[in-house]
Design an enzyme around this catalytic site. Structure first.
Site, PDB file in Angstrom:
ATOM      1  N   LYS A 227       0.806  -1.213   0.000  1.00 21.45           N
ATOM      2  CA  LYS A 227       0.000   0.000   0.000  1.00 21.45           C
ATOM      3  C   LYS A 227       0.847   1.273   0.000  1.00 21.45           C
ATOM      4  CE  LYS A 227      -4.387  -1.847   1.508  1.00 21.45           C
ATOM      5  NZ  LYS A 227      -5.469  -1.899   2.507  1.00 21.45           N
ATOM      6  N   ARG A 269      -4.031  -9.919   5.053  1.00 25.82           N
ATOM      7  CA  ARG A 269      -4.459 -10.000   3.652  1.00 25.82           C
ATOM      8  C   ARG A 269      -3.314  -9.513   2.775  1.00 25.82           C
ATOM      9  NH1 ARG A 269      -6.870  -6.599  -0.192  1.00 25.82           N
ATOM     10  NH2 ARG A 269      -8.442  -7.616  -1.522  1.00 25.82           N
TER      11      ARG A 269
END
Length: 292
Positions: A227, A269
């Site tokens: 991210k 995740r």
């Protein structure tokens, strides 16, 4: 982590709390921030999912709509066309639960009928008024995530007065909504929403305070993989950003996985299951080590 508990996901059962579980990401989208278009055909997506399971994924998270910052939604029909063939094929070939990553009740319903055993709603039932009732009717676990705004607006100017307190209240309200619709609390998983309506500093603070969310009484899922905040921490002063596929980002992601696991995440995740399996194996050994 709390005492291990069992979570029924359709024909599968997950044991949460004994070790950190890994959710492998299967994006069937042309525009996801990291792997958009890489696995867009059903054949490519199924092949990739099987590789994730072989690498050690405990759950597969299948999504047909990008939720990257500033992304546009897709229609129900488009999303169904992308995800249902993949879920149908995987449900016949893998022995791990399949999660449907969607904010749409119609997609969730069809996905569960096709073999999905978990509903992963990044909007925590806020973007489709039918989602809470659908989740209750499907009788599968739900993942409720915090997000300030929508994917289209969430990164414009995220502001909080009490970051952790506001996220906890949001998640508690989401749990209350789910229970009012008939979802059992024991079937809920909470996600503090790393990267969804948060600055780099906000994301780092959430990771550092992750154990405070355990007070809500539900398992925690954390998604940090590749991210923006990881890339911003690692980039040089001359760079505006790093590629999500940069080796630096791979290493940085594993640092955030380790931090999340040590702070109480039950599920992480990720895109890179193999490296994550090694990371959490060591972290779980540290976390559960007994005094000599």
């Amino acid at each position: 982590m709390s005492i291990p508990c069992l979570l029924s996901c359709g024909r599968h059962t997950l044991e949460l709390g004994r070790r950190t579980l890994i959710m492998g990401i299967v994006n069937i989208t042309p525009d996801s921030f990291s792997d958009g278009g890489h696995f867009f055909s059903p054949h490519q997506a199924v092949k990739h999912a099987l590789e994730l399971v072989a690498a050690g994924a405990d759950i597969l998270d299948v999504g047909g709509e990008s939720t990257r910052p500033f992304s546009d939604p897709v229609s129900v029909d488009q999303e169904l066309e992308r995800v249902i063939p993949v879920i149908s094929a995987l449900s016949k070939t893998v022995d791990v639960p399949i999660s449907i990553d969607t904010v749409k009740a119609a997609v969730a319903r069809e996905a569960v009928m096709a073999g999905a055993g978990i509903i992963n709603d990044i909007a925590a039932f806020r973007m489709d008024p039918d989602m809470a009732a659908t989740a209750a009717q499907c009788k599968v676990p739900v993942i409720l995530m915090h997000m300030q705004g929508t994917p289209k607006t969430m990164q414009k100017a995220p502001i909080y007065t009490d970051l952790i307190g506001e996220i906890k209240k949001f998640l508690q309200d989401a749990m209350d909504t789910a229970m009012a619709a008939g979802v059992d609390q024991s079937a809920m998983i909470l996600d503090p929403g790393i990267g969804f309506g948060k600055t780099v500093s906000h994301n780092l603070q959430v990771l550092n305070a992750l154990d405070q969310f355990l007070d809500l009484g539900a398992p925690l899922l954390v998604g940090t993989s590749r991210k923006h905040f990881v890339r911003q921490v690692l980039k040089d002063a001359s760079q505006s950003d790093l590629s999500p596929l940069s080796p630096k980002v791979t290493w940085g992601t594993q640092a955030t996985v380790a931090a999340a696991a040590l702070k109480g995440a039950h599920i992480v995740r990720v895109h890179d299951v193999a490296r994550t399996r090694a990371t959490v194996r060591v972290i779980d050994a540290i976390r559960t080590a007994c005094p000599a």
